[in-house]
Enzyme design. Structure first.
Site, PDB file in Angstrom:
ATOM      1  N   GLY A 186       0.822  -1.194   0.000  1.00  0.00           N
ATOM      2  CA  GLY A 186       0.000   0.000   0.000  1.00  0.00           C
ATOM      3  C   GLY A 186       0.859   1.249   0.000  1.00  0.00           C
ATOM      4  N   CYS A 187       0.244   2.372  -0.339  1.00  0.00           N
ATOM      5  CA  CYS A 187       1.006   3.613  -0.458  1.00  0.00           C
ATOM      6  C   CYS A 187       1.496   4.085   0.912  1.00  0.00           C
ATOM      7  CB  CYS A 187       0.187   4.683  -1.155  1.00  0.00           C
ATOM      8  SG  CYS A 187      -1.467   4.935  -0.486  1.00  0.00           S
ATOM      9  N   TYR A 188       0.578   4.193   1.861  1.00  0.00           N
ATOM     10  CA  TYR A 188       1.018   4.586   3.201  1.00  0.00           C
ATOM     11  C   TYR A 188       2.053   3.604   3.762  1.00  0.00           C
ATOM     12  CZ  TYR A 188      -2.743   8.117   3.878  1.00  0.00           C
ATOM     13  OH  TYR A 188      -3.567   9.212   3.813  1.00  0.00           O
TER      14      TYR A 188
ATOM     15  N   THR B 279       4.223   1.815   2.287  1.00  0.00           N
ATOM     16  CA  THR B 279       5.535   1.995   1.671  1.00  0.00           C
ATOM     17  C   THR B 279       6.297   3.129   2.347  1.00  0.00           C
ATOM     18  OG1 THR B 279       4.749   1.143  -0.445  1.00  0.00           O
ATOM     19  CG2 THR B 279       6.722   2.531  -0.497  1.00  0.00           C
TER      20      THR B 279
END
Lengths: 337, 337, 337, 337
Positions: A145-147, A149
């Site tokens: 996921g972006c967060y 990462t």
């Protein structure tokens, strides 16, 4: 030269994949799918896009590709993954379907029966920097996921070093609006976002929390991994995530030692940049790149990490291609710099 | 003290009406309606709003109010106007339903059968500055469109003065996103608007064109009113309209004379500010106010007018209350400064 | 492989040149200069920049390069051009110093004595699309201004076709803030620009006016070229220009014919995209590219052109490299797509 | 009716004072000063401002006013305060000069010799809600900093309640750009701020840290007040502060009890709004108002407070007028709602 397809090419992450693969000299993009826009052209939606016909996912010629990227809603992604793997196609899944190893956790947080729980054990959690040895043989990669990462790249060195931690870790994260997807909704209407800034699902409520805690436990290599408090906020910018992370260390930590720890951990990484002491990470360090910029600050005995990524690139499409590069033996930075 | 109700209080113009009426000491706000959000509270939608229950329009107690404001979609507004007028309630309609005197023009541009064509003749086109004598007796006021307000206030003096015009008038207008309404749509998603700027329906395609041409003809007092070319653009700001208007004059116009014409025309107006010679209008002159700022510039024989308003106030809710003030004998600026 | 240097590398256009040349495989960047920041590193100013030492312009090793780009203030550029040409170095000047053929016009508008008037006659006005045959031999190229690029690419086909024009041409242009330069000033403070939109120097007051009129006369191939009215506005976005241009044609122009005229004129151009009929140009078509997007609309007998560029790329650094490519025999799109 | 003057009326806080005092029916604004713009009119700088002549501070007629507001740089404010107090004028100082009781702390953080240390003891730290009994007799009020206002209003109830705290308190704060002042600087250039988000002076480096720690100690009523970690960030919006504050509680805190604590503490406050359980504070709750919105969330044993204010109003000019109202016996909300 390999051949690839993208499922869900019209969302922001899917379109970013198109842009990266178009300039990647080792990949031929065979198809792009969209459920909502099948039959239309991609450049009808994005004026700078190449002129590609969007097809239904069911019509995708899986027998003609070596790899597929899934930028689909959860559950839909898993079902497509099954079909692709059955056809012998390697899968890089940008959804949450294969990020959690624990089935119950997945089903509790995503409120759905997992369509393919048997695949959870084989999926590689694709934070590229830490799974390079597993990727060449991986058939199924769960792109982080972006967060997560932004948070996990910042936390790994201190956790892996085994420094004692005195309490919960706090990740105060701020994300641009593209993280909320392309489908129009009230809270991402321009008028609602401009001049505003708002927290949401703070504490222990966001779906990315269990994903991060699983990895934190793995990095910590023990049962006493610290809990995480995660506070996402919506920033009035199109793209980028900045996480300000507080790690309460025990004892008398030394600022120089901590900076050295990070500098050495990422010394050879093409995409993780540890900033010089005294600097802080910002979105300007990373937008439109596959980089993660990390700064190391000490306040008393609290380690403060500022970590910035472009949520659509290192936090989604860029990391997916980085994984693909390692999976297929391309130079890791191909198409990404 | 009069009593008033607002139909359609949850759109951006409707909510602006709520804010103005809340601070207007001569008006008691009796009800606020919403079709989509009936049963909810207004402050669930707008965190700074007063705690008012939204009711269905059908449930509105028309017998308890002196005036209603209609911030409804076209056609729906006309139907509600009929009901209100029948109940003896005076109507200020912010929709397009009664702005055009010509029924065919209305039905052609709005692609609907007019629900109450018999009312067209009696409706007063509420550009307050020019209809003050008609408002005290008006039962139905058609509040002007936002773009027309910015353009017509700028054009009236030169047209009324009868100066000969050599060709089409061009209004190049730029509007903030609230002008597109509160309902989420793709083109007003934050990510689509931020960093972008785009024209739409330029030339002779926008519904505000016939509204402006009817008034231009009226101001010109002759059959040879110049045609209008109208080019709207979407600005990445929440609110405000700036129109840059080009009027090709015949002969050898004089800059000082033109400035004097405007300065005198609006010398006594509380809400129309003609800027000193050499200055230009900008959104910063007018946002969050009921003002129209107009600057007069001459380039060769082309008169260039820059005209700025807040689209939600002078272009909608503010002008509606300004009209109400004159209709009911309040001081014209009451609640508006 | 050629060698190049950049004078004035820390402004927005200069830094954009650095980025383009870094990825241009035919160019080695030998030096970057800055008067204000000499002795510092470029990545101190721009966190994504390469680690290049900024040197004083006087210290630049002209004997080691084949070409220089001048992103300097006017007058300073001309003085540097003289030095470079004397050293046998070809010059691409992004300032205004060599754009105007008429010395008096230059000195009147720029309020300075021209440091090298003898070079005016030999400088090529580098709107690449129209001077490809002159560039291979050119020693000195005057890169067009940002606004002129957006306006002139849009006007050339209709002017070159010799269609009769009935009055002044109006260019209503809107530019992102990077066009105002990197030096901090009050009117480009974030708080002043956000939520605002403002015209400035409209009519016949902006320095880009005479530059455009010289080229309009050249395109028109006669003494009766129409005058230009030019109205620049400041948009609250970092980059991009959209010009909405009104050309009053005589007679009964036909929309399809006009679209064909443009489609054919630019059919083979790599960087000028004539949009399909019915579409309009927007910043989203062009930001971060070297493209100019042009749309052709007819309203009555007024031709409306919407023309969009990225002011820092096609309007400055990109066009400069496009010129360099033609000058040195590289593929024209090298480094630019 | 009292008479007042504003020193430093052209900065953002100073201009906000002008706007509030203009609509305050109990105050006559006698003068406005500016060092940089003396001799100019305020509406030359702010197009919506009243037409007031700016005078030099030295020329201000102190004998004609009852109160002055100082929106001056530190040190300059203290010198002016001395002059005003000597003339019998009551002072509300928006600078940092009298916020810290400890002289050494002030001189260390502000790197200046305090011009009037003898006044430190008598100055009232004007967080209005907690010093109402001291204000009627106060001659000198130190108006709190913007960040401290958002943080301290959120922390006071939990600290005053004496709940045991297990470690450092973390305040992760995000501020709009007006907090950086009106003087143009590189880092607040529109192009630098738009699309960016950046932390600065995080940990224990910002001047507002000692101000907050002094008050935290006072609220805690003991020597063991927890240390504060304070991380400010620059948001790409013109105004507003959101602080996300983490308080590690000992034991097993109860979410309902904590919410009750806050709801009761602020039940009668006109300007502090404790949001219903489950909601979070955002800038949209408070911009353009004198409100502080506080939300109470519990995650494990960590209390998370989200606290939002408008930095120019409750964080500066609004709170200053709120203090003035109590000092002079006006209704506390006069001019502020």
């Amino acid at each position: 030269m390999i051949k690839a397809g993208i499922f869900g090419a019209t969302g922001y992450a899917g379109y970013e994949l198109v842009k990266i693969l178009q300039r990647h000299e080792g990949v031929k993009l065979e198809f792009v799918t969209s459920h909502s826009f099948a039959g239309q052209w991609l450049d009808d939606l994005y004026p700078q896009a190449p002129h590609l016909l969007l097809i239904e996912g069911e019509a995708a010629p899986l027998d003609q590709v070596d790899a597929v990227f899934l930028a689909l809603p959860h559950a839909a992604a898993a079902a497509t993954a099954v079909a692709a793997l059955s056809a012998g196609v390697r899968v890089i899944d940008l959804s949450a379907d294969f990020r959690l190893k624990d089935l119950e956790t997945y089903e509790a947080w995503y409120d759905v029966t997992h369509p393919a729980p048997e695949l959870l054990a084989t999926a590689v959690y694709g934070l590229t920097e830490f799974v390079r040895d597993q990727l060449p043989d991986a058939q199924l990669v769960a792109n982080p996921g972006c967060y997560p990462t932004s948070v996990l790249l910042a936390l790994q060195p201190v956790l892996a070093a085994g420094l004692p931690i005195a309490g919960p870790i706090i990740a105060d994260s701020k994300s641009g609006v593209s993280g909320a997807g392309r489908v129009p909704k009230q809270h991402i209407h321009f008028v609602e976002v401009a001049n505003n800034f708002s927290p949401y699902k703070i504490g222990r409520m966001h779906r990315h929390l269990p994903e991060m805690e699983e990895q934190i436990a793995a990095f910590s290599q023990n049962a006493d991994a610290p809990p995480l408090i995660f506070s996402p906020h919506l920033l009035p910018v199109p793209r980028g995530i900045l996480s300000t992370i507080y790690v309460p260390l025990s004892g008398q930590p030394n600022a120089d030692d901590l900076h050295d720890l990070y500098a050495q951990a990422y010394a050879d990484e093409p995409f993780v940049h540890v900033l010089p002491a005294g600097q802080l990470a910002s979105l300007a360090h990373v937008t439109h790149t596959n980089r993660c910029a990390i700064a190391v600050t000490l306040a008393g005995s609290t380690l403060i990490l500022t970590s910035a990524i472009d949520n659509l690139i290192k936090g989604a499409a860029g990391q997916a291609v980085q994984n693909m590069n390692v999976m297929f033996g391309f130079e890791e930075a191909r198409g990404l710099s």
